[in-house]
Design a protein around this motif. Structure first.
Motif, mmCIF file in Angstrom:
data_model
loop_
_atom_site.group_PDB
_atom_site.id
_atom_site.type_symbol
_atom_site.label_atom_id
_atom_site.label_comp_id
_atom_site.label_asym_id
_atom_site.label_seq_id
_atom_site.Cartn_x
_atom_site.Cartn_y
_atom_site.Cartn_z
ATOM 1 N N UNK A 3 0.823 -1.215 0.000
ATOM 2 C CA UNK A 3 0.000 0.000 0.000
ATOM 3 C C UNK A 3 0.858 1.266 0.000
ATOM 4 N N UNK A 6 2.341 2.087 -3.458
ATOM 5 C CA UNK A 6 1.339 2.019 -4.524
ATOM 6 C C UNK A 6 1.507 3.125 -5.560
ATOM 7 N N UNK A 15 -2.684 -4.994 -16.724
ATOM 8 C CA UNK A 15 -4.115 -4.868 -16.468
ATOM 9 C C UNK A 15 -4.618 -6.121 -15.761
ATOM 10 N N UNK A 18 -3.593 -6.289 -12.123
ATOM 11 C CA UNK A 18 -4.321 -5.302 -11.329
ATOM 12 C C UNK A 18 -5.760 -5.735 -11.067
ATOM 13 N N UNK A 22 -7.334 -6.576 -7.453
ATOM 14 C CA UNK A 22 -8.523 -5.868 -6.984
ATOM 15 C C UNK A 22 -9.579 -6.845 -6.488
ATOM 16 N N UNK A 25 -8.481 -8.271 -3.191
ATOM 17 C CA UNK A 25 -8.610 -7.288 -2.124
ATOM 18 C C UNK A 25 -10.059 -7.134 -1.680
ATOM 19 N N UNK A 29 -11.321 -7.744 2.036
ATOM 20 C CA UNK A 29 -12.036 -6.698 2.764
ATOM 21 C C UNK A 29 -13.309 -7.246 3.393
ATOM 22 N N UNK B 47 -7.540 1.287 -13.898
ATOM 23 C CA UNK B 47 -7.556 0.084 -13.087
ATOM 24 C C UNK B 47 -6.552 0.208 -11.945
ATOM 25 N N UNK B 48 -5.423 0.884 -12.221
ATOM 26 C CA UNK B 48 -4.413 1.046 -11.183
ATOM 27 C C UNK B 48 -4.979 1.859 -10.026
ATOM 28 N N UNK B 50 -8.101 2.144 -9.174
ATOM 29 C CA UNK B 50 -9.105 1.326 -8.478
ATOM 30 C C UNK B 50 -8.404 0.376 -7.507
ATOM 31 N N UNK B 51 -7.357 -0.286 -7.989
ATOM 32 C CA UNK B 51 -6.645 -1.253 -7.152
ATOM 33 C C UNK B 51 -5.939 -0.546 -5.995
ATOM 34 N N UNK B 52 -5.345 0.615 -6.282
ATOM 35 C CA UNK B 52 -4.674 1.368 -5.222
ATOM 36 C C UNK B 52 -5.650 1.768 -4.134
ATOM 37 N N UNK B 53 -6.849 2.167 -4.557
ATOM 38 C CA UNK B 53 -7.878 2.540 -3.593
ATOM 39 C C UNK B 53 -8.216 1.353 -2.693
ATOM 40 N N UNK B 54 -8.367 0.176 -3.307
ATOM 41 C CA UNK B 54 -8.686 -1.027 -2.527
ATOM 42 C C UNK B 54 -7.541 -1.392 -1.585
ATOM 43 N N UNK B 55 -6.301 -1.186 -2.032
ATOM 44 C CA UNK B 55 -5.149 -1.456 -1.159
ATOM 45 C C UNK B 55 -5.230 -0.589 0.086
ATOM 46 N N UNK B 56 -5.561 0.693 -0.122
ATOM 47 C CA UNK B 56 -5.667 1.599 1.028
ATOM 48 C C UNK B 56 -6.774 1.142 1.961
#
Lengths: 357, 106
Positions: A3, A6, A15, A18, A22, A25, A29, B47-48, B50-56
């Motif tokens: 994180x 990032x 892609x 990623x 996602x 994750x 969550x 997409x990056x 979106x994924x970064x947001x989910x990581x946070x």
């Protein structure tokens, strides 16, 4: 941790990787949230004594707008209220006497948002003009006086739906139909920070009650409630359980939970530290959207204003309806508690505001 | 162009397939290589984020609901007595919005 790095993306990120990450994750969550879901609020609340409120009724009616009242806010002096309307007017009321103290004509109709500065010496308002205009108050008082010294602070690419002063007269936080929230410097009119995360119109904003004041929450037409870090500009949490537009968000006075009102006709309570929805306020007989929510001082009562012309008071803990507040003749648009908690102001499309105490 | 497309051969999942389809479509309708490349880069960037947001979101600390609820209940019980709309006013005279007596203010 991943994180932290990032922001500097590695060239190996594709892609596919990623998308895969996602999805993993999202699952993680959900699992983490579920793991900590050890009790329900209603289960805890059953052990508490039931409460009743009996004496809450309309004490004042503020008449003077020519069309739908869209927003209102209390002055920190606990006596004056500013309201904005579809008629393009901003009115400052003396809520004790119900008299109009100041009327300001705005550049466009549909003034969707208005706010009092923490000092009580300034007003902000805007709407379909896509802008926030700030009006200094005081000095030589008089009709239209503020209008001559007005200043444009914020400009969005779509309508401005909500605004607030983040504990200071120097800055302004706005939400817009362009899907962004933004922090502005009032003196220079400069954009300090843009907050991008909603995929549709932002409808409502609220600042965390802590003195620090660096967290705020927003709700929008993407059905989402987002919690933001004002310094980094990032959304730190997202709650997406509502089934329709989120019209209103309001921090619980304790500061760690947020209530929301939605077109799905429910209000919900999200706890920030547990990172999940912990209560839902709904009834089979309530079929219209909840347009506005507000807390009482202790946070035991959650007020909600609906499209069915009524407002009501919920027991926030037991999730039961305590009182129905009928009287308005059109849908409710905004609810605001007086700063000392002695009264609730309701604004409606029936062109009036009512003060309940 | 081909190397970029090859990298996307490994895409899995419906979303990635859909994106691949969009890219192919863009090529077929005759968009220039640079335009297609721009599209792919912006999809990747999207997409990056979106994924970064989910990581946070995944990185935040959480507490059990029981603890969160206990804190809310404690706050409420500590402030219940100050809540005029809940407990009422000690006397109606204290209510700034009480009905005025029969004489009106001039």
């Amino acid at each position: 941790m991943a994180a932290d790095t990032a922001v500097t993306s590695s060239p190996e990120e594709t892609l596919a990787s990623l998308v895969k990450e996602a999805e993993a994750l999202k699952q993680k969550l959900e699992e983490e949230r579920q793991k900590l879901n050890d009790v329900t609020l209603s289960c805890v609340a059953e052990r508490l004594e039931p409460i009743t409120i009996s004496n809450l009724k309309v004490r004042r009616i503020l008449k003077g707008h020519q069309a739908k009242v869209l927003c209102c806010d209390w002055s920190p002096d606990k006596r004056h209220i500013v309201s904005s309307s579809q008629d393009g007017k901003l009115i400052v009321w003396d809520a004790f006497t119900t008299s109009k103290e100041l009327t300001i004509s705005m550049p466009s109709t549909w003034v969707m948002a208005c706010a009092y500065a923490p000092s009580g010496n300034m007003l902000a308002a805007g709407g379909l003009d896509n802008k926030v205009t700030v009006f200094p108050l005081g000095g030589t008082a008089g009709e239209e006086d503020g209008a001559t010294r007005k200043r444009t602070v914020a400009t969005h690419t779509s309508y401005m739906s909500c605004c607030l002063f983040p504990n200071t007269d120097r800055q302004m936080l706005t939400g817009s139909g362009d899907g962004t929230c933004a922090l502005w410097d009032i003196e220079s009119g400069q954009l300090l920070q843009s907050f991008q995360g909603h995929s549709a119109d932002v409808m409502s904003l609220d600042l965390a009650p802590s003195e620090m004041g660096d967290t705020f929450v927003s709700g929008g037409c993407d059905r989402g409630v987002l919690v933001w870090d004002m310094r980094s500009g990032h959304a730190v949490q997202a709650f997406d359980t509502h089934l329709s537009d989120v019209n209103s968000v309001r921090f619980h006075p304790a500061g760690d939970a947020v209530a929301s009102g939605s077109d799905d006709s429910t209000c919900r309570l999200f706890d920030l530290r547990a990172d999940r929805e912990i209560a839902r306020y709904s009834k089979e007989s309530i079929i219209f959207g909840a347009n506005a929510v507000e807390w009482s001082v202790s946070g035991r009562l959650l007020f909600a204003g609906y499209g069915d012309y009524t407002a009501c008071a919920w027991d926030a803990l037991r999730a039961t309806r305590l009182a129905l507040l009928p009287g308005h003749e059109h849908r409710l648009s905004a609810l605001r508690l007086a700063p000392d908690g002695t009264a609730l102001a309701t604004a409606s499309w029936d062109a009036t505001l009512r003060i309940w105490a | 162009m081909n190397t970029l497309l090859e990298r996307h051969q490994g895409c899995s999942g419906g979303y990635a397939l859909l994106l691949e389809y969009v890219v192919c479509l863009a090529i077929n309708i005759g968009l220039s290589d640079t335009a297609v490349m721009d599209m792919m880069v912006s999809t990747l960037q999207q997409q990056r984020s979106v994924t970064e947001q989910l990581r946070r979101e995944a990185a935040i600390k959480r507490i059990p609901v029981s603890v969160a609820v206990a804190d809310i209940v404690r706050f409420i019980s500590e402030h219940e007595q100050e809540d005029c709309l809940l407990v009422g006013f000690t006397s109606q005279k204290v209510n700034p919005f009480r009905e005025k007596s029969s004489c009106t203010v001039l």
